[in-house]
Write a protein that holds these residues in place. Sequence first.
Motif, mmCIF file in Angstrom:
data_model
loop_
_atom_site.group_PDB
_atom_site.id
_atom_site.type_symbol
_atom_site.label_atom_id
_atom_site.label_comp_id
_atom_site.label_asym_id
_atom_site.label_seq_id
_atom_site.Cartn_x
_atom_site.Cartn_y
_atom_site.Cartn_z
ATOM 1 N N SER A 128 -25.459 -3.310 22.090
ATOM 2 C CA SER A 128 -25.519 -3.311 23.560
ATOM 3 C C SER A 128 -24.564 -2.289 24.163
ATOM 4 O O SER A 128 -24.879 -1.664 25.187
ATOM 5 C CB SER A 128 -25.202 -4.702 24.103
ATOM 6 O OG SER A 128 -23.891 -5.088 23.765
ATOM 7 N N THR A 129 -23.439 -2.074 23.551
ATOM 8 C CA THR A 129 -22.481 -1.082 24.029
ATOM 9 C C THR A 129 -23.073 0.312 23.935
ATOM 10 O O THR A 129 -22.995 1.105 24.874
ATOM 11 C CB THR A 129 -21.184 -1.159 23.196
ATOM 12 O OG1 THR A 129 -20.653 -2.475 23.299
ATOM 13 C CG2 THR A 129 -20.161 -0.153 23.672
ATOM 14 N N TRP A 130 -23.671 0.629 22.818
ATOM 15 C CA TRP A 130 -24.245 1.956 22.598
ATOM 16 C C TRP A 130 -25.446 2.196 23.483
ATOM 17 O O TRP A 130 -25.623 3.289 24.015
ATOM 18 C CB TRP A 130 -24.583 2.139 21.120
ATOM 19 C CG TRP A 130 -23.332 2.303 20.329
ATOM 20 C CD1 TRP A 130 -22.622 1.325 19.699
ATOM 21 C CD2 TRP A 130 -22.601 3.511 20.155
ATOM 22 N NE1 TRP A 130 -21.505 1.858 19.126
ATOM 23 C CE2 TRP A 130 -21.455 3.202 19.383
ATOM 24 C CE3 TRP A 130 -22.804 4.821 20.560
ATOM 25 C CZ2 TRP A 130 -20.533 4.156 19.021
ATOM 26 C CZ3 TRP A 130 -21.868 5.777 20.189
ATOM 27 C CH2 TRP A 130 -20.747 5.443 19.430
ATOM 28 N N ILE A 131 -26.281 1.171 23.653
ATOM 29 C CA ILE A 131 -27.446 1.322 24.536
ATOM 30 C C ILE A 131 -26.992 1.583 25.962
ATOM 31 O O ILE A 131 -27.532 2.457 26.639
ATOM 32 C CB ILE A 131 -28.363 0.085 24.441
ATOM 33 C CG1 ILE A 131 -29.035 0.051 23.076
ATOM 34 C CG2 ILE A 131 -29.408 0.092 25.555
ATOM 35 C CD1 ILE A 131 -29.813 -1.219 22.798
ATOM 36 N N ALA A 132 -25.994 0.845 26.434
ATOM 37 C CA ALA A 132 -25.475 1.048 27.792
ATOM 38 C C ALA A 132 -24.935 2.460 27.959
ATOM 39 O O ALA A 132 -25.200 3.128 28.972
ATOM 40 C CB ALA A 132 -24.394 0.019 28.100
ATOM 41 N N ALA A 133 -24.198 2.949 26.983
ATOM 42 C CA ALA A 133 -23.625 4.292 27.068
ATOM 43 C C ALA A 133 -24.705 5.366 27.024
ATOM 44 O O ALA A 133 -24.642 6.350 27.773
ATOM 45 C CB ALA A 133 -22.620 4.505 25.934
ATOM 46 N N ILE A 134 -25.701 5.196 26.180
ATOM 47 C CA ILE A 134 -26.772 6.190 26.077
ATOM 48 C C ILE A 134 -27.615 6.202 27.346
ATOM 49 O O ILE A 134 -27.936 7.277 27.864
ATOM 50 C CB ILE A 134 -27.634 5.928 24.822
ATOM 51 C CG1 ILE A 134 -26.799 6.201 23.567
ATOM 52 C CG2 ILE A 134 -28.886 6.784 24.829
ATOM 53 C CD1 ILE A 134 -27.420 5.701 22.282
ATOM 54 N N VAL A 135 -27.952 5.034 27.864
ATOM 55 C CA VAL A 135 -28.719 4.973 29.114
ATOM 56 C C VAL A 135 -27.929 5.615 30.251
ATOM 57 O O VAL A 135 -28.475 6.395 31.036
ATOM 58 C CB VAL A 135 -29.109 3.514 29.451
ATOM 59 C CG1 VAL A 135 -29.649 3.396 30.863
ATOM 60 C CG2 VAL A 135 -30.132 3.000 28.465
ATOM 61 N N GLY A 136 -26.643 5.320 30.323
ATOM 62 C CA GLY A 136 -25.802 5.957 31.342
ATOM 63 C C GLY A 136 -25.770 7.466 31.194
ATOM 64 O O GLY A 136 -25.846 8.201 32.187
ATOM 65 N N SER A 137 -25.695 7.951 29.970
ATOM 66 C CA SER A 137 -25.666 9.397 29.727
ATOM 67 C C SER A 137 -26.988 10.056 30.083
ATOM 68 O O SER A 137 -27.004 11.159 30.632
ATOM 69 C CB SER A 137 -25.332 9.676 28.263
ATOM 70 O OG SER A 137 -24.022 9.239 27.976
ATOM 71 N N VAL A 138 -28.091 9.397 29.798
ATOM 72 C CA VAL A 138 -29.402 9.947 30.167
ATOM 73 C C VAL A 138 -29.524 10.015 31.688
ATOM 74 O O VAL A 138 -30.012 11.015 32.235
ATOM 75 C CB VAL A 138 -30.547 9.111 29.539
ATOM 76 C CG1 VAL A 138 -31.888 9.471 30.146
ATOM 77 C CG2 VAL A 138 -30.575 9.303 28.032
ATOM 78 N N ILE A 139 -29.062 8.983 32.383
ATOM 79 C CA ILE A 139 -29.098 8.985 33.852
ATOM 80 C C ILE A 139 -28.281 10.142 34.406
ATOM 81 O O ILE A 139 -28.740 10.887 35.275
ATOM 82 C CB ILE A 139 -28.590 7.640 34.414
ATOM 83 C CG1 ILE A 139 -29.587 6.524 34.101
ATOM 84 C CG2 ILE A 139 -28.353 7.734 35.926
ATOM 85 C CD1 ILE A 139 -29.060 5.137 34.385
ATOM 86 N N VAL A 140 -27.068 10.329 33.898
ATOM 87 C CA VAL A 140 -26.215 11.420 34.373
ATOM 88 C C VAL A 140 -26.838 12.773 34.040
ATOM 89 O O VAL A 140 -26.801 13.698 34.857
ATOM 90 C CB VAL A 140 -24.787 11.300 33.783
ATOM 91 C CG1 VAL A 140 -23.950 12.507 34.135
ATOM 92 C CG2 VAL A 140 -24.119 10.037 34.301
ATOM 93 N N LEU A 141 -27.450 12.910 32.870
ATOM 94 C CA LEU A 141 -28.099 14.164 32.488
ATOM 95 C C LEU A 141 -29.279 14.476 33.415
ATOM 96 O O LEU A 141 -29.456 15.624 33.838
ATOM 97 C CB LEU A 141 -28.568 14.102 31.031
ATOM 98 C CG LEU A 141 -29.214 15.367 30.465
ATOM 99 C CD1 LEU A 141 -28.265 16.552 30.561
ATOM 100 C CD2 LEU A 141 -29.633 15.142 29.023
#
Length: 89
Positions: A63-76
């Motif tokens: 869940s930590t990694w999914i949250a970070a990856i989703v956040g990074s995709v949003i920022v990208l």
Amino acid sequence: MSIIAWILIGLLAGAIAKAIMPGRDPGGCLVTMVIGIVGGLLGGWLGKVIFHVHSINGFFHLSTWIAAIVGSVIVLIVYRLLVGNRSRH
């Protein structure tokens, strides 16, 4: 989790987000790292706000990694929308 752990996760999540959304971005490796860090922090914050948890489970939880990856995709995506339009004019 501490901010330092989110920064480390963000660095890796930024690279994963870049792999998920390949393409030419204005900026280089440094921009990708910053996007990852901001995305990791955004993902952690969104996880707290949306799911009302005090913190994401931990460094090694999915869940930590999914949250970070989703956040990074949003920022990208936001970065490409903002900066991509400027470079065309």
